[in-house]
Design a protein around this motif. Structure first.
Motif, PDB file in Angstrom:
ATOM      1  N   ARG A   1      -5.436  12.077   7.208  1.00  0.00           N
ATOM      2  CA  ARG A   1      -4.870  11.174   6.218  1.00  0.00           C
ATOM      3  C   ARG A   1      -3.584  10.542   6.732  1.00  0.00           C
ATOM      4  O   ARG A   1      -3.306   9.366   6.508  1.00  0.00           O
ATOM      5  CB  ARG A   1      -4.584  11.967   4.940  1.00  0.00           C
TER       6      ARG A   1
ATOM      7  N   ILE B   1       0.837  -1.193   0.000  1.00  0.00           N
ATOM      8  CA  ILE B   1       0.000   0.000   0.000  1.00  0.00           C
ATOM      9  C   ILE B   1       0.875   1.248   0.000  1.00  0.00           C
ATOM     10  O   ILE B   1       1.802   1.378   0.797  1.00  0.00           O
ATOM     11  CB  ILE B   1      -0.924  -0.006   1.224  1.00  0.00           C
TER      12      ILE B   1
ATOM     13  N   GLN C   1      -6.422   7.715  -2.887  1.00  0.00           N
ATOM     14  CA  GLN C   1      -7.456   7.258  -3.802  1.00  0.00           C
ATOM     15  C   GLN C   1      -8.621   6.629  -3.045  1.00  0.00           C
ATOM     16  O   GLN C   1      -9.784   6.826  -3.405  1.00  0.00           O
ATOM     17  CB  GLN C   1      -6.874   6.250  -4.788  1.00  0.00           C
ATOM     18  N   ALA C   2      -8.298   5.875  -1.984  1.00  0.00           N
ATOM     19  CA  ALA C   2      -9.363   5.243  -1.192  1.00  0.00           C
ATOM     20  C   ALA C   2     -10.242   6.291  -0.530  1.00  0.00           C
ATOM     21  O   ALA C   2     -11.475   6.165  -0.496  1.00  0.00           O
ATOM     22  CB  ALA C   2      -8.743   4.323  -0.136  1.00  0.00           C
TER      23      ALA C   2
ATOM     24  N   ASP D   1     -12.435   7.795  -3.170  1.00  0.00           N
ATOM     25  CA  ASP D   1     -13.507   6.886  -3.565  1.00  0.00           C
ATOM     26  C   ASP D   1     -14.649   6.885  -2.555  1.00  0.00           C
ATOM     27  O   ASP D   1     -15.820   6.746  -2.933  1.00  0.00           O
ATOM     28  CB  ASP D   1     -12.965   5.463  -3.729  1.00  0.00           C
ATOM     29  N   MET D   2     -14.306   7.024  -1.257  1.00  0.00           N
ATOM     30  CA  MET D   2     -15.355   7.040  -0.236  1.00  0.00           C
ATOM     31  C   MET D   2     -16.250   8.252  -0.409  1.00  0.00           C
ATOM     32  O   MET D   2     -17.477   8.153  -0.316  1.00  0.00           O
ATOM     33  CB  MET D   2     -14.733   7.037   1.161  1.00  0.00           C
TER      34      MET D   2
ATOM     35  N   ASP E   1      -2.363   5.209  -2.818  1.00  0.00           N
ATOM     36  CA  ASP E   1      -3.492   4.298  -2.604  1.00  0.00           C
ATOM     37  C   ASP E   1      -4.417   4.823  -1.508  1.00  0.00           C
ATOM     38  O   ASP E   1      -5.645   4.735  -1.619  1.00  0.00           O
ATOM     39  CB  ASP E   1      -2.992   2.905  -2.223  1.00  0.00           C
ATOM     40  N   VAL E   2      -3.834   5.363  -0.439  1.00  0.00           N
ATOM     41  CA  VAL E   2      -4.637   5.922   0.647  1.00  0.00           C
ATOM     42  C   VAL E   2      -5.443   7.111   0.153  1.00  0.00           C
ATOM     43  O   VAL E   2      -6.644   7.246   0.435  1.00  0.00           O
ATOM     44  CB  VAL E   2      -3.733   6.335   1.833  1.00  0.00           C
TER      45      VAL E   2
END
Length: 379
Positions: free
Chosen positions: A219, A199, A206-207, A210-211, A203-204
């Motif tokens: 963060r 990870i 983007q996650a 996405d939420m 990636d964090v």
């Protein structure tokens, strides 16, 4: 009958989750919140009178719970409380100016304040209570007009000051600082070794994108939680492999009185990159590497390291060695060694037992241990 499982699942969502904090932390936060509210209210009363102080205590109490109990959250950071109080007060005063004091203008003030806090990055739930208090102000506050900003901001700054002092004195770091990028030891554009697989920070991000929802965690803290989770999972999968099991025990050592030429001869003969340095009582006092020797040669103004060492045989390791030394205990789990040997530029880690040097774990030792563990799992 088909709706019963769905209804049960929906109803179960109302059951609160268990807290992952200890009662000691509850008491710490409770005492801090009570102390912060009391001191802030006393200061406000002293400057603006009892009626103003009492009218503004509602949002103050709500903010105290965030700043002292969940100080790591994004909603509890310094700019969150100061910015939200300022935004909510200005919006509420404008609503009063154009629409008067009513339930409608109070509700509108809360909504507009929320809408502005998001782009201003100061979302703080008690800010909504501030907006209500300003619109529905008592007689002592009606004639203050925009001067009402002063008691509101005084409360915010006093409570923030109490949180900064109390949290840090009770060993809770506040505010939560942004993660600094890993030091680029090799002066290249490559990401750090631990960020090249698994990870990543992207990636964090983007996650979270996405939420698309409000998440009450910074963060940086979220990434730390993920990294810690990966570490614990890896530790569980690797079993009980300790530094004492994989270390080299026949350690070549030097003393502070060893000369640079003698140290270089030892490094060349044993094909080593570093030498631990022990005093007369066998206590680790420093470490020297080829990099240290080269650095000393450059500072001395000589291009030829061998020539420099030949000319100055009286230069001792105590003048060149690095100290203090990053060490590990023999009971340290192998997972704890990985970031030290991969991300901090260390080639070896001295292993201690009761303060005495008993071995060294090198990058080669670590790779061999990881290889054996991988073969065992594949087998």
């Amino acid at each position: 009958m088909r709706h019963r499982p769905m209804f049960s699942s929906w109803f179960a969502s109302f059951v609160p989750s268990a807290l992952n904090t200890r009662p000691k932390e509850w008491l710490r936060a409770a005492f801090g919140a009570a102390l912060g509210v009391l001191l802030s209210a006393l200061v406000c009363r002293q400057v603006f009178g009892s009626e103003v102080a009492l009218h503004l205590m509602g949002p103050l109490g709500a903010s105290a719970i965030l700043l002292f109990a969940v100080s790591s959250g994004a909603l509890a950071q310094p700019w969150s409380i100061v910015g939200s109080y300022l935004t909510a007060t200005v919006v509420a005063l404008l609503m009063v100016h154009f629409f008067g004091r009513s339930l409608g203008s109070a509700s509108l003030a809360v909504g507009i304040s929320l809408a502005l806090m998001c782009p201003l990055r100061c979302l703080h739930p008690p800010g909504g209570a501030v907006a209500l208090c300003v619109v529905l102000a008592g007689p002592a506050m009606v004639n203050m007009g925009f001067m009402l900003l002063y008691p509101v901001l005084l409360n915010a700054l006093c409570l923030l000051g109490c949180a900064l002092l109390y949290n840090n004195l009770t060993r809770v770091r506040y505010p939560k600082s942004h993660m600094t990028p890993a030091t680029d030891l090799h002066h290249t554009h490559d990401p750090s070794p631990e960020q090249r697989v698994g990870i990543t920070s992207a990636d964090v991000d983007q996650a979270l994108t996405d939420m698309g929802e409000f998440v009450d965690v910074t963060r940086e803290n979220l990434e730390l939680i993920i990294r810690a989770t990966e570490k614990h999972a890896l530790r569980r999968s690797m079993g009980e492999i300790r530094a004492g099991q994989i270390m080299s025990r026949d350690v070549q050592c030097a003393t502070p009185e060893t000369t640079l030429k003698q140290a270089l001869r030892m490094l060349k003969h044993h094909h080593l990159k570093t030498l631990p340095i022990l005093d007369e009582e066998r206590h680790l006092v420093g470490i020297v590497s080829l990099i240290d020797l080269i650095g000393h040669s450059r500072r001395s103004g000589r291009r030829n390291l061998l020539g420099r060492l030949g000319l100055r045989r009286d230069v001792l390791l105590e003048q060149v060695m690095s100290s203090p030394v990053t060490c590990v205990d023999s009971r340290a789990h192998v997972v704890e060694l990985i970031p030290l040997l991969s991300g901090q530029g260390l080639h070896c880690l001295p292993v201690l037992e009761q303060g005495e040097l008993v071995g060294i774990v090198t990058q080669t030792d670590l790779i061999a241990a990881l290889h054996r563990d991988l073969i065992m799992h594949l087998g």
